[in-house]
Design a protein around this motif. Structure first.
Motif, PDB file in Angstrom:
ATOM      1  N   ASN A  47       0.858  -1.189   0.000  1.00  0.00           N
ATOM      2  CA  ASN A  47       0.000   0.000   0.000  1.00  0.00           C
ATOM      3  C   ASN A  47       0.892   1.237   0.000  1.00  0.00           C
ATOM      4  O   ASN A  47       1.080   1.901   1.017  1.00  0.00           O
ATOM      5  N   MET A  48       1.429   1.555  -1.189  1.00  0.00           N
ATOM      6  CA  MET A  48       2.476   2.566  -1.301  1.00  0.00           C
ATOM      7  C   MET A  48       2.022   3.970  -0.877  1.00  0.00           C
ATOM      8  O   MET A  48       2.826   4.794  -0.493  1.00  0.00           O
ATOM      9  N   GLY A  49       0.745   4.235  -0.958  1.00  0.00           N
ATOM     10  CA  GLY A  49       0.273   5.586  -0.632  1.00  0.00           C
ATOM     11  C   GLY A  49      -0.103   5.777   0.824  1.00  0.00           C
ATOM     12  O   GLY A  49      -0.598   6.845   1.195  1.00  0.00           O
ATOM     13  N   ASN A  50       0.140   4.771   1.657  1.00  0.00           N
ATOM     14  CA  ASN A  50      -0.294   4.863   3.052  1.00  0.00           C
ATOM     15  C   ASN A  50       0.673   5.737   3.855  1.00  0.00           C
ATOM     16  O   ASN A  50       1.798   5.340   4.157  1.00  0.00           O
ATOM     17  N   PHE A  51       0.206   6.940   4.224  1.00  0.00           N
ATOM     18  CA  PHE A  51       1.057   7.904   4.907  1.00  0.00           C
ATOM     19  C   PHE A  51       1.410   7.442   6.319  1.00  0.00           C
ATOM     20  O   PHE A  51       2.509   7.719   6.819  1.00  0.00           O
TER      21      PHE A  51
END
Length: 592
Positions: A47-51
């Motif tokens: 989940n590359m966009g998980n801040f």
């Protein structure tokens, strides 16, 4: 079938991801940062966009003092997503290395982004707040307001001023916001009440009172009178809150709802003088039958609660007189229920009480009123020791009213009936659920009874003493004070030094109070204070003693040290705030 299989795969994948995240969080919370780092890195791959995963990876590197790796991770994130709030992460990474020059360079870059686009403030200020960089978060909001004065951050800035300890600015900012956006009033008052509760002296309270009074005098806006009323209620100064509500009513005589609620609160906190004054004002200023009956009912409730046997004839005459004056109808149902309860529990005439209630059930009453009558009927059957009939009525109310507070009350009464019968296992089962009831009073009562049963079952698996205690409690429920007192005294003789002794002394103290024997009441509480300092009832013994000296014997010098003991050694007690307010008042701190 393909859709079903896809859903199944997605469900399994989601469950596995959630489990992996929990594992990573557990590692992090336990300080096992190397393991946590590996887990978060695996999660981020999926989940590359998980801040949040990104932030945790950075925090792991920082905890391991691998600041170069943390910087590379942050820089890669910034290059990829161009989130300006990431500049703060770069600055904070340098701040952790005590390189404030470079840290401020990146912080200033983040502020500059707001100067170009005020909307950037939301992400940037949030990260400053998360890093506890309060001054910079405030600077971010102020910069955004300079760029776009139409924006409003009063609430956020008020919270930050509070965190800085700048309570004067916090008060002014919150008050500005409350009048500008009244829909935010509840959360603002919640923030202010937290400071009123937590502040160790009267400085904050006095500053808030002064600010509210100045605004009320300057603007003549009723909004501030209502706010002042709220302020005095927090301090349990119901007489002063009433002055504000009376001012509101005189300029806008539309409703008595707030004044009646204030009277109820005064009764709940045993402020009889204020309750009498408040509800008498209502009676003098309305011809509305429902309001008249409601106010008379609350006043009677207070009188009955403090009545001695010699007062019963006068109370009987007052009830009869009110019903003769206002008639028997659905509007006077509160008085009919009161008459039935008083007739059963004080005049020992349950048959007459049941006739009153069954006649009331034949009137055209609504669903909620019917539930109230059934509940009262259940109470009277319980008074007669007709446990099964009582349970039938309580169960009906519980089933019909569901999550309504009266439904929860019926559930609690069902549990208490099981307790009175000596069925402690079933009572505990019911109380376990009610401990989480949304109504705080019911939840507290359920917890108290649950602890009583569990504590005295651990020590005595045969529950012999608990059975005797439940029987004494039942006699107390029946308003048979002398018989209950005899039972409790027998428990003390037979169970010296046992777990059940302090709570028995506490019960006896309350009975003596009801009987007007304050010397004996104090003796019971004092035995808890001197011999059972470590028991869970010590705060109640201290508070009840202080209340007897303060409210009944008017001996403030003996009340003060007891309230003081509560303040300094029982901060977690539900009586802490009340003890502190009354102590300050006795000491003369509150110049309101």
């Amino acid at each position: 079938m393909k859709k079903l299989l896809l859903l199944l795969v997605l469900f399994i994948a989601f469950g596995a991801a959630a489990q992996n995240e929990q594992l990573a969080n557990n590692y992090f919370d336990r300080g096992e940062f190397e393991k946590a780092l590996i887990s978060y890195q695996e999660l981020l791959k999926g989940n590359m966009g998980n801040f949040n995963y990104f932030q945790r990876i950075v925090e792991c590197y920082q905890q391991l003092q691998q600041f170069d790796k943390a910087e590379k991770t942050i820089q890669d994130q910034y290059d990829k997503y161009k989130q300006n709030s990431t500049l703060i992460e770069l600055g904070y990474n340098y701040q952790l290395q005590k390189n404030l020059e470079k840290a401020n360079k990146y912080y200033n870059q983040a502020i500059d982004k707001i100067k170009k686009n005020a909307q950037e403030v939301y992400g940037i200020a949030y990260i400053f707040e998360r890093k506890s960089l309060t001054d910079l978060a405030l600077l971010a909001y102020k910069t955004a307001l300079e760029k776009d004065p139409k924006l409003s951050f009063n609430f956020q800035m008020g919270v930050l001023y509070g965190q800085q300890g700048n309570t004067d600015l916090m008060i002014e900012t919150f008050l500005d916001e409350s009048v500008k956006n009244p829909q935010n009033l509840p959360i603002i008052q919640n923030q202010l009440s937290r400071f009123m509760t937590e502040d160790g002296n009267t400085t904050f309270n006095d500053a808030l009172k002064k600010a509210l009074l100045l605004r009320a005098q300057k603007t003549q806006d009723l909004f501030w009178n209502d706010f002042l009323s709220w302020y005095f209620v927090q301090l349990k100064e119901y007489g002063k809150a009433f002055i504000q509500q009376k001012a509101i009513y005189k300029r806008n005589p539309e409703s008595f709802a707030d004044i009646i609620n204030l009277g109820q609160m005064a009764i709940s906190d045993n402020d009889q003088d204020s309750a009498q004054e408040i509800l008498s004002f209502v009676l003098e200023n309305t011809n509305d039958l429902e309001i008249l009956v409601q106010s008379h009912s609350y006043l009677l409730e207070m009188k009955i609660d403090h009545a001695l046997e010699k007062d019963y004839p006068a109370l009987t005459a007052e009830l009869d007189g009110l019903l003769e004056k206002y008639g028997v109808s659905p509007y006077t149902l509160p008085l009919l229920e009161q008459q039935a309860t008083f007739t059963a529990f004080h005049l020992n005439n349950p048959e007459k009480a049941k006739v009153i209630l069954k006649s009331a059930m034949d009137m055209p009453i609504n669903r909620h009123q019917l539930a109230e009558v059934k509940m009262t009927l259940g109470d009277i059957f319980l008074y007669e020791e007709k446990f099964n009939q009582a349970l039938i009525y309580y169960s009906q109310v519980d089933e019909d009213m569901g999550a309504d507070p009266i439904g929860q009350e019926a559930s609690l009464k069902t549990a208490k009936t099981s307790y009175f019968k000596g069925d402690f296992d079933w009572a505990s089962h019911q109380l376990k659920v009610l401990k989480s009831a949304p109504t705080q009073l019911i939840a507290n009562d359920a917890l108290d009874l649950f602890l009583l049963i569990s504590d005295n079952t651990v020590e005595d698996s045969t529950q012999v003493a608990l059975k005797k205690f439940a029987r004494a409690d039942f006699l107390l429920y029946q308003n048979k004070k002398s018989e209950a007192l005899g039972q409790f005294q027998a428990i003390l003789k037979e169970n010296k030094g046992d777990e059940i002794v302090p709570v028995t002394l506490l019960r006896m103290g309350k009975i003596y109070e009801k009987m007007g024997d304050f010397t004996q009441a104090l003796a019971q509480y004092n035995e808890i204070i001197t011999k059972y300092k470590e028991c869970i009832y010590i705060d109640e013994a201290l508070y009840y003693s202080a209340e007897v000296y303060n409210a009944q014997l008017k001996d403030s010098e003996k009340a003060k040290p007891l309230y003081e003991e509560m303040i300094f050694h029982h901060e977690d007690s539900i009586y802490f705030v009340d003890s502190r307010n009354k102590y300050r008042k006795l000491r003369g701190d509150t110049n309101l």
